[in-house]
Design a protein around this motif. Sequence first.
Motif, PDB file in Angstrom:
ATOM      1  N   GLY A 163     -13.631  24.599   7.292  1.00 13.94           N
ATOM      2  CA  GLY A 163     -14.101  24.445   5.910  1.00 13.94           C
ATOM      3  C   GLY A 163     -13.978  25.719   5.104  1.00 13.94           C
ATOM      4  N   ARG A 164     -13.237  26.707   5.623  1.00 10.38           N
ATOM      5  CA  ARG A 164     -13.132  27.979   4.887  1.00 10.38           C
ATOM      6  C   ARG A 164     -12.269  27.810   3.638  1.00 10.38           C
ATOM      7  N   PHE A 165     -12.437  28.760   2.696  1.00  8.85           N
ATOM      8  CA  PHE A 165     -11.640  28.726   1.469  1.00  8.85           C
ATOM      9  C   PHE A 165     -10.440  29.672   1.607  1.00  8.85           C
ATOM     10  N   MET A 166      -9.392  29.335   0.904  1.00  8.36           N
ATOM     11  CA  MET A 166      -8.180  30.155   0.887  1.00  8.36           C
ATOM     12  C   MET A 166      -8.074  30.769  -0.511  1.00  8.36           C
ATOM     13  N   ASP A 167      -7.867  32.081  -0.598  1.00  5.33           N
ATOM     14  CA  ASP A 167      -7.737  32.652  -1.945  1.00  5.33           C
ATOM     15  C   ASP A 167      -6.305  32.461  -2.463  1.00  5.33           C
ATOM     16  N   ALA A 168      -6.108  32.873  -3.713  1.00  3.18           N
ATOM     17  CA  ALA A 168      -4.827  32.595  -4.380  1.00  3.18           C
ATOM     18  C   ALA A 168      -3.666  33.292  -3.665  1.00  3.18           C
ATOM     19  N   GLU A 169      -3.929  34.504  -3.202  1.00  5.50           N
ATOM     20  CA  GLU A 169      -2.852  35.268  -2.552  1.00  5.50           C
ATOM     21  C   GLU A 169      -2.398  34.553  -1.275  1.00  5.50           C
ATOM     22  N   GLU A 170      -3.373  34.097  -0.485  1.00  2.70           N
ATOM     23  CA  GLU A 170      -3.026  33.370   0.746  1.00  2.70           C
ATOM     24  C   GLU A 170      -2.353  32.033   0.409  1.00  2.70           C
ATOM     25  N   ALA A 171      -2.830  31.397  -0.652  1.00  2.45           N
ATOM     26  CA  ALA A 171      -2.258  30.101  -1.046  1.00  2.45           C
ATOM     27  C   ALA A 171      -0.794  30.254  -1.456  1.00  2.45           C
ATOM     28  N   GLU A 172      -0.486  31.355  -2.133  1.00  4.15           N
ATOM     29  CA  GLU A 172       0.915  31.575  -2.535  1.00  4.15           C
ATOM     30  C   GLU A 172       1.765  31.895  -1.299  1.00  4.15           C
ATOM     31  N   ARG A 173       1.204  32.757  -0.442  1.00  3.99           N
ATOM     32  CA  ARG A 173       1.931  33.151   0.773  1.00  3.99           C
ATOM     33  C   ARG A 173       2.218  31.931   1.655  1.00  3.99           C
ATOM     34  N   SER A 174       1.301  30.966   1.639  1.00  4.92           N
ATOM     35  CA  SER A 174       1.438  29.804   2.529  1.00  4.92           C
ATOM     36  C   SER A 174       2.258  28.672   1.918  1.00  4.92           C
ATOM     37  N   GLY A 175       2.632  28.803   0.658  1.00  7.78           N
ATOM     38  CA  GLY A 175       3.437  27.752   0.035  1.00  7.78           C
ATOM     39  C   GLY A 175       2.637  26.658  -0.644  1.00  7.78           C
ATOM     40  N   LEU A 176       1.320  26.855  -0.764  1.00  2.32           N
ATOM     41  CA  LEU A 176       0.505  25.840  -1.440  1.00  2.32           C
ATOM     42  C   LEU A 176       0.711  25.902  -2.955  1.00  2.32           C
ATOM     43  N   VAL A 177       0.879  27.113  -3.477  1.00  2.00           N
ATOM     44  CA  VAL A 177       1.048  27.261  -4.927  1.00  2.00           C
ATOM     45  C   VAL A 177       2.381  27.929  -5.219  1.00  2.00           C
ATOM     46  N   SER A 178       2.897  27.647  -6.408  1.00  2.00           N
ATOM     47  CA  SER A 178       4.225  28.188  -6.723  1.00  2.00           C
ATOM     48  C   SER A 178       4.135  29.601  -7.284  1.00  2.00           C
ATOM     49  N   ARG A 179       3.077  29.914  -8.024  1.00  2.00           N
ATOM     50  CA  ARG A 179       2.919  31.263  -8.576  1.00  2.00           C
ATOM     51  C   ARG A 179       1.429  31.555  -8.775  1.00  2.00           C
ATOM     52  N   VAL A 180       1.121  32.857  -8.789  1.00  2.74           N
ATOM     53  CA  VAL A 180      -0.242  33.306  -9.087  1.00  2.74           C
ATOM     54  C   VAL A 180      -0.170  34.243 -10.276  1.00  2.74           C
ATOM     55  N   VAL A 181      -1.047  34.027 -11.253  1.00  4.02           N
ATOM     56  CA  VAL A 181      -1.061  34.874 -12.444  1.00  4.02           C
ATOM     57  C   VAL A 181      -2.506  35.262 -12.757  1.00  4.02           C
ATOM     58  N   PRO A 182      -2.694  36.335 -13.543  1.00  5.94           N
ATOM     59  CA  PRO A 182      -4.068  36.683 -13.925  1.00  5.94           C
ATOM     60  C   PRO A 182      -4.723  35.512 -14.654  1.00  5.94           C
ATOM     61  N   VAL A 183      -6.023  35.373 -14.469  1.00  5.69           N
ATOM     62  CA  VAL A 183      -6.724  34.197 -15.009  1.00  5.69           C
ATOM     63  C   VAL A 183      -6.496  34.029 -16.517  1.00  5.69           C
ATOM     64  N   LYS A 184      -6.436  35.133 -17.245  1.00  5.74           N
ATOM     65  CA  LYS A 184      -6.258  35.040 -18.711  1.00  5.74           C
ATOM     66  C   LYS A 184      -4.893  34.466 -19.090  1.00  5.74           C
ATOM     67  N   LYS A 185      -3.943  34.588 -18.163  1.00  2.00           N
ATOM     68  CA  LYS A 185      -2.593  34.124 -18.494  1.00  2.00           C
ATOM     69  C   LYS A 185      -2.293  32.746 -17.926  1.00  2.00           C
ATOM     70  N   LEU A 186      -3.271  32.147 -17.246  1.00  2.00           N
ATOM     71  CA  LEU A 186      -2.984  30.910 -16.501  1.00  2.00           C
ATOM     72  C   LEU A 186      -2.452  29.794 -17.397  1.00  2.00           C
ATOM     73  N   LEU A 187      -3.193  29.505 -18.452  1.00  2.00           N
ATOM     74  CA  LEU A 187      -2.808  28.352 -19.274  1.00  2.00           C
ATOM     75  C   LEU A 187      -1.486  28.604 -19.988  1.00  2.00           C
ATOM     76  N   ASP A 188      -1.315  29.830 -20.502  1.00  5.07           N
ATOM     77  CA  ASP A 188      -0.043  30.148 -21.178  1.00  5.07           C
ATOM     78  C   ASP A 188       1.119  29.996 -20.210  1.00  5.07           C
ATOM     79  N   THR A 189       0.922  30.461 -18.977  1.00 11.08           N
ATOM     80  CA  THR A 189       2.017  30.374 -17.995  1.00 11.08           C
ATOM     81  C   THR A 189       2.344  28.915 -17.688  1.00 11.08           C
ATOM     82  N   ALA A 190       1.306  28.107 -17.516  1.00  7.75           N
ATOM     83  CA  ALA A 190       1.538  26.684 -17.214  1.00  7.75           C
ATOM     84  C   ALA A 190       2.197  25.989 -18.399  1.00  7.75           C
TER      85      ALA A 190
END
Length: 258
Positions: A163-190
């Motif tokens: 039940g542990r959580f995975m942070d964004a860096e691990e999620a990107e490294r593992s292929g769960l997410v395509s990119r990680v950006v600073p929170v302020k830039k998230l919506l603009d990037t999407a």
Amino acid sequence: MAYETLIVDIKDHIALIRLNRPDALNALNSTMMAELAKALTEADRNEKVRAIVLTGSDKAFAAGADIKEMSDKGFVDMFEADFFTPETEAMLRVRKPIIAAVSGYALGGGCELAMICDFIIASDTAKFGQPEINLGVVAGIGGTQRLTRFVGKSKAMDMHLTGRFMDAEEAERSGLVSRVVPVKKLLDTAMEAADKIAEKSQVTVKVVKEAVNRSYETTLREGLLFERRVFHMLFNTEDQKEGMAAFLEKREAQFRDR
Ligand code: HXC
């Protein structure tokens, strides 16, 4: 159309759908799931819309299915309701690309919802998890299947069993997410990614979505055959002629979705 649990905004060619139950960290209740299936279906049908962005708040994409709503239910209640199956099936029928823009918690059904989307862009504060085991249950809208395909068996077992959580860096490294950006830039990037998709031929976009999704559903041999056929098929479109002519003439392509 006004929703109780969503804010839907059509900006140019993009439908931006925001999960909006801030007091419950966007926990997915029946109303939200029904509204989300409806909003996505409507965006898919809306000729103006060429891509969809699904997001939550900075604090939570969604902290899972609503535990208050589920806690007193029995097997027959869940079975008869076929809990969240019609809603997720409707989401999977959407033919236009859906980008999940994830900040904060994406837990349980929230993580599963993000994985139902076509790809995930995460903020550096995102936290993914399948903590259902702490509640005495298991993922119910794809987590054991999709997370395993995204990150492999070992990490998926680790996430589901501890039940542990995975942070964004691990999620990107593992292929769960395509990119990680600073929170302020998230919506603009999407939104920029959605804009890029909106510029393409919508015929080709839908074919790409079908072909990539096919890789989850079939053998390599059948998937390769499907890809080859749709590749050949696209040579019968005006947009293939335009795309290749534009390259050779060193200009931007003007696709007409034909
Ligand atoms: C209902 C929820 C909720 C949830 C949070 N809240 N998650 N309500 N269902 N899944 C509510 C809390 O009750 C609280 O409301 C408010 O949101 C703020 O949450 P807190 O816990 O006070 O915040 P915090 O201390 O910051 O902790 C955040 C958290 C924690 C780590 C995300 O809330 C948490 O562990 N939530 C549950 C995560 C989870 O187990 N998800 C899986 C659910 S099962 P009040 O009114 O008390 O202020 C699932 C199955 C999917 O998803 C299968 C689908 C078919």
